[in-house]
Design an enzyme around this catalytic site. Structure first.
Site, short mmCIF file in Angstrom:
data_model
loop_
_atom_site.label_atom_id
_atom_site.label_comp_id
_atom_site.label_asym_id
_atom_site.label_seq_id
_atom_site.Cartn_x
_atom_site.Cartn_y
_atom_site.Cartn_z
CB ILE A 138 -1.05 0.17 1.18
CG1 ILE A 138 -0.49 0.33 2.53
CG2 ILE A 138 -2.11 -1.19 1.24
CD1 ILE A 138 -1.45 0.72 3.64
CG ASN A 198 -5.59 -5.81 8.77
OD1 ASN A 198 -5.94 -5.60 9.68
ND2 ASN A 198 -4.60 -6.35 8.22
CB ALA A 215 3.79 8.66 15.09
CE1 TYR A 216 -1.27 1.43 14.78
CE2 TYR A 216 -2.32 1.96 16.89
CZ TYR A 216 -2.24 0.91 15.52
OH TYR A 216 -3.27 0.18 15.19
CB VAL A 252 -1.52 11.46 14.85
CG1 VAL A 252 -1.95 12.26 13.85
CG2 VAL A 252 -1.35 12.39 15.96
CB VAL A 307 -5.51 -8.66 18.33
CG1 VAL A 307 -5.76 -9.76 17.86
CG2 VAL A 307 -7.21 -8.00 18.21
#
Length: 276
Positions: free
Chosen positions: A63, A89, A192-193, A195, A230
């Site tokens: 991606i 995902n 950062a994750y 945002v 998870v």
């Protein structure tokens, strides 16, 4: 061009993505594509599911690479004439104790989680067939990160009229602010994750709004969701859910019946719409 239905799951050679493919192979009445950046890992994951008696198909997809996204788009258009289910995902996260400079983490994380996901949507959403289902895998961290933003940023991210261009500018601004080491002062949280996943959730709200305006009669439903905490390479072994349990909400949204007109444009966790 076949009349066979088709589902695609991005980033699905392991973890939650693999579990989503497994569940769709059991429940979705059509072809299910497992995708991964690395063809070797993707084929190995397909072989693993084949040993379980399932029949996923494989297509390479990175991606971060627009050519790779477009190759998948052209393949789907030619072979199936469109797409029925898209589960976005694919994503990355730096570990908590990673020593990579924050500005680098911000750029790398947003490149994949937000900008990569957006590119997939830009190329593949026009292929969605009537009654199609789109699921953007976000995270509860997007909610906590949102609460960590300044009031001004929270207002922008909660706005029902924010445009995709405005959202893109805000995501780019976060990356620039981290490079200049002014992200705290500019009202950003220190994740950062988080945002990047605010970006995914807000993008989903915008896309759902546009689908309603531009393709009202097509009954396409698009939502963001949190799979939960998870046990994956990303979250580690202490997390509370197995990958198959983490797949439950994304799969529920991917398989909403054709009679359903909701949820749409929502943030869903444990199969329940959560406030944004």
């Amino acid at each position: 061009m076949s009349s066979v239905q088709v589902a695609v799951v991005t980033g699905s050679n392991k973890g939650i993505g693999l579990a989503i493919v497994r569940a769709l192979c059991k429940q979705f009445p059509g072809d299910v594509y497992l995708t991964s950046r690395d063809p070797g890992r993707g084929q190995a994951a397909v072989a693993q599911l084949q040993q379980e008696g399932l029949r996923p198909l494989f297509h390479q997809l990175d991606i971060d690479d627009l050519q790779s996204i477009r190759a998948l788009r052209d393949f789907l258009k030619e072979k199936y004439g469109g797409l029925n289910v898209l589960v976005n995902n694919a994503g990355i996260a730096f570990k908590v104790h990673d020593t990579t400079p924050f500005a680098v983490q911000a750029e790398v994380t947003l490149k994949t989680n937000f900008f990569g996901t957006r590119n997939v949507c830009t190329e593949l959403l026009p292929l969605m067939k009537p009654y199609g289902r789109v699921v953007n895998v976000s995270s509860m961290v997007s909610s906590s990160a949102l609460r960590g933003c300044s009031q001004e940023l929270q207002q922008k991210f909660r706005s029902d009229t924010i445009t995709e261009d405005e959202l893109v500018q805000l995501m780019a601004k976060f990356v620039e602010d981290t490079k200049r080491n002014v992200h705290d002062k500019e009202g950003w949280p220190n994740t950062a994750y988080g945002v990047s996943k605010i970006g995914v959730t807000v993008l989903s709200r915008i896309q759902a709004r546009l689908l309603k305006e531009q393709r009202k009669g097509d009954h396409i439903l698009l939502n963001a969701c949190c799979p939960g905490w998870v046990r994956t390479d990303m979250a580690g072994p202490k997390a509370t859910k197995s990958p198959d349990e983490g797949a439950e909400t994304p799969v529920y949204l991917a398989l909403l019946p054709s009679s359903a007109d909701a949820p749409h444009g929502q943030f869903v966790s444990d199969k329940t719409v959560k406030p944004w």
